[in-house]
Motif scaffolding. Structure first.
Motif, mmCIF file in Angstrom:
data_model
loop_
_atom_site.group_PDB
_atom_site.id
_atom_site.type_symbol
_atom_site.label_atom_id
_atom_site.label_comp_id
_atom_site.label_asym_id
_atom_site.label_seq_id
_atom_site.Cartn_x
_atom_site.Cartn_y
_atom_site.Cartn_z
ATOM 1 N N PRO A 261 29.102 -9.703 -10.125
ATOM 2 C CA PRO A 261 28.730 -11.199 -9.728
ATOM 3 C C PRO A 261 27.838 -12.021 -10.733
ATOM 4 O O PRO A 261 27.115 -11.465 -11.248
ATOM 5 N N GLY A 262 28.337 -13.238 -10.510
ATOM 6 C CA GLY A 262 27.742 -14.195 -11.616
ATOM 7 C C GLY A 262 28.351 -14.348 -12.999
ATOM 8 O O GLY A 262 28.051 -15.420 -13.716
ATOM 9 N N GLU A 263 29.213 -13.374 -13.271
ATOM 10 C CA GLU A 263 29.819 -13.315 -14.843
ATOM 11 C C GLU A 263 31.029 -14.294 -14.599
ATOM 12 O O GLU A 263 31.729 -14.147 -13.538
ATOM 13 N N THR A 264 31.381 -14.814 -15.799
ATOM 14 C CA THR A 264 32.634 -15.418 -16.061
ATOM 15 C C THR A 264 33.551 -14.940 -17.104
ATOM 16 O O THR A 264 34.528 -15.569 -17.341
ATOM 17 N N PHE A 265 33.170 -13.888 -17.548
ATOM 18 C CA PHE A 265 34.061 -13.309 -18.486
ATOM 19 C C PHE A 265 34.352 -11.932 -18.651
ATOM 20 O O PHE A 265 33.347 -11.180 -17.744
ATOM 21 N N SER A 266 35.215 -11.721 -19.136
ATOM 22 C CA SER A 266 35.724 -10.192 -19.104
ATOM 23 C C SER A 266 35.120 -9.285 -20.036
ATOM 24 O O SER A 266 34.595 -9.623 -21.105
ATOM 25 N N ARG A 267 34.613 -7.868 -19.540
ATOM 26 C CA ARG A 267 33.743 -7.163 -20.249
ATOM 27 C C ARG A 267 34.787 -5.988 -20.829
ATOM 28 O O ARG A 267 34.207 -5.397 -21.797
ATOM 29 N N VAL A 268 35.904 -5.930 -20.561
ATOM 30 C CA VAL A 268 36.960 -4.630 -20.952
ATOM 31 C C VAL A 268 38.263 -5.088 -21.306
ATOM 32 O O VAL A 268 38.730 -6.047 -20.444
ATOM 33 N N ALA A 269 38.734 -4.643 -22.205
ATOM 34 C CA ALA A 269 40.249 -4.945 -22.567
ATOM 35 C C ALA A 269 40.922 -3.319 -22.907
ATOM 36 O O ALA A 269 40.349 -2.689 -23.213
ATOM 37 N N LEU A 270 42.392 -3.664 -22.919
ATOM 38 C CA LEU A 270 43.002 -2.500 -23.318
ATOM 39 C C LEU A 270 43.850 -3.066 -24.600
ATOM 40 O O LEU A 270 44.387 -4.102 -24.613
ATOM 41 N N THR A 271 44.112 -2.179 -25.501
ATOM 42 C CA THR A 271 45.155 -2.490 -26.610
ATOM 43 C C THR A 271 46.510 -2.167 -26.004
ATOM 44 O O THR A 271 46.693 -1.346 -25.139
ATOM 45 N N HIS B 289 25.532 -6.307 -23.462
ATOM 46 C CA HIS B 289 25.603 -7.273 -24.505
ATOM 47 C C HIS B 289 27.003 -7.016 -25.163
ATOM 48 O O HIS B 289 27.057 -7.674 -26.226
ATOM 49 N N THR B 290 27.823 -5.991 -24.889
ATOM 50 C CA THR B 290 29.032 -5.743 -25.606
ATOM 51 C C THR B 290 30.461 -6.039 -24.796
ATOM 52 O O THR B 290 30.394 -5.813 -23.612
ATOM 53 N N HIS B 291 31.359 -6.427 -25.572
ATOM 54 C CA HIS B 291 32.732 -6.343 -24.914
ATOM 55 C C HIS B 291 33.394 -4.945 -25.404
ATOM 56 O O HIS B 291 33.433 -4.693 -26.581
ATOM 57 N N LEU B 292 34.099 -4.194 -24.493
ATOM 58 C CA LEU B 292 34.583 -2.964 -24.805
ATOM 59 C C LEU B 292 36.371 -3.157 -25.157
ATOM 60 O O LEU B 292 36.828 -3.802 -23.943
ATOM 61 N N THR B 293 36.906 -2.688 -25.662
ATOM 62 C CA THR B 293 38.249 -2.593 -25.816
ATOM 63 C C THR B 293 38.744 -0.981 -26.022
ATOM 64 O O THR B 293 38.256 -0.308 -26.743
ATOM 65 N N VAL B 294 39.380 -0.737 -25.067
ATOM 66 C CA VAL B 294 39.754 0.833 -25.026
ATOM 67 C C VAL B 294 41.077 0.907 -26.043
ATOM 68 O O VAL B 294 42.164 0.117 -25.608
ATOM 69 N N GLU C 75 44.609 12.186 -20.546
ATOM 70 C CA GLU C 75 45.387 12.117 -21.671
ATOM 71 C C GLU C 75 45.069 13.323 -22.784
ATOM 72 O O GLU C 75 46.157 13.398 -23.508
ATOM 73 N N ALA C 76 44.392 14.229 -22.593
ATOM 74 C CA ALA C 76 43.841 15.405 -23.374
ATOM 75 C C ALA C 76 45.609 16.154 -23.791
ATOM 76 O O ALA C 76 45.680 16.341 -24.893
ATOM 77 N N PRO C 77 46.443 16.456 -22.765
ATOM 78 C CA PRO C 77 47.513 17.166 -23.111
ATOM 79 C C PRO C 77 48.616 16.288 -23.977
ATOM 80 O O PRO C 77 49.606 16.927 -24.514
ATOM 81 N N GLU C 78 48.370 15.018 -24.075
ATOM 82 C CA GLU C 78 49.296 14.174 -24.891
ATOM 83 C C GLU C 78 49.136 14.218 -26.353
ATOM 84 O O GLU C 78 49.696 13.741 -27.257
ATOM 85 N N GLY C 79 48.021 14.836 -26.836
ATOM 86 C CA GLY C 79 47.632 14.878 -28.098
ATOM 87 C C GLY C 79 46.853 13.585 -28.513
ATOM 88 O O GLY C 79 46.903 13.403 -29.837
ATOM 89 N N LYS C 80 46.454 12.751 -27.729
ATOM 90 C CA LYS C 80 45.667 11.659 -28.093
ATOM 91 C C LYS C 80 44.501 11.654 -27.057
ATOM 92 O O LYS C 80 44.290 12.127 -26.044
ATOM 93 N N ARG C 81 43.688 10.633 -27.694
ATOM 94 C CA ARG C 81 42.235 10.362 -26.733
ATOM 95 C C ARG C 81 41.984 8.966 -26.867
ATOM 96 O O ARG C 81 42.335 8.018 -27.794
ATOM 97 N N PHE C 82 41.404 8.475 -25.698
ATOM 98 C CA PHE C 82 41.222 7.094 -25.519
ATOM 99 C C PHE C 82 39.755 6.988 -26.303
ATOM 100 O O PHE C 82 38.934 7.870 -26.493
ATOM 101 N N LEU C 83 39.572 5.931 -26.757
ATOM 102 C CA LEU C 83 38.361 5.537 -27.759
ATOM 103 C C LEU C 83 37.793 4.046 -27.502
ATOM 104 O O LEU C 83 38.661 3.307 -27.245
ATOM 105 N N ILE C 84 36.338 3.893 -27.516
ATOM 106 C CA ILE C 84 36.114 2.778 -27.138
ATOM 107 C C ILE C 84 35.789 1.774 -28.581
ATOM 108 O O ILE C 84 34.898 2.490 -29.407
ATOM 109 N N ARG C 85 36.146 0.602 -28.552
ATOM 110 C CA ARG C 85 36.067 -0.289 -29.880
ATOM 111 C C ARG C 85 35.066 -1.352 -29.073
ATOM 112 O O ARG C 85 35.368 -1.803 -28.043
#
Length: 134
Positions: A10-20, A101-106, A119-129
């Motif tokens: 509430p009160g915010e006008t910007f996205s805080r999270v994105a996906l690559t 104060h950060t924007h996160l990109t998965v 995602e663990a069995p896929e041999g990949k992992r998610f990471l936050i930038r």
């Protein structure tokens, strides 16, 4: 190409999270395997600082968590349903105080993350930038 989350605080006008694009591709595959998904970022050390992906509703959220946004990974892959595929991204309130104060990109990187994240069995992992917001 990135997918930005809807604004949910509430009160915010910007996205805080994105996906690559790589994250969207993996999430599309995981959605087909597990159904609706969600993320939770709890903080802490080791895999506790990585975003954890669960089947929606499998991780119970409460007053101690903040919904940072909802990401829509609608698929245009042939043979799949192009309907909305919302993925909620939650963070523990305590962690949010440090990261407010950060924007996160998965993103996705090779390697095995936590055994609890789908995602663990896929041999990949998610990471936050992260980047500081102005």
């Amino acid at each position: 190409m990135t997918v930005e989350a809807s604004v949910t605080i509430p009160g915010e006008t910007f996205s805080r999270v994105a996906l690559t694009e790589s994250a969207v591709e993996l999430l599309d595959k995981l959605w087909l395997l597990h159904g609706p998904l969600m993320f939770h970022q709890s903080g802490g050390c080791c895999d506790g600082s990585s975003p954890m992906c669960y089947p929606a509703g499998e991780f119970i959220t409460a007053e101690a968590d903040v919904l940072l946004g909802v990401l829509d990974i609608s698929s245009d892959t042939p043979g799949t349903d192009a309907d909305s595929r919302p993925i909620e991204f939650w963070m523990s309130r305590e962690q949010f105080e440090y990261w407010r104060h950060t924007h996160l990109t998965v993103d996705v990187v090779p390697g095995r993350g936590s055994g609890f994240s789908v995602e663990a069995p896929e041999g990949k992992r998610f990471l936050i930038r992260s980047r500081l917001m102005g």
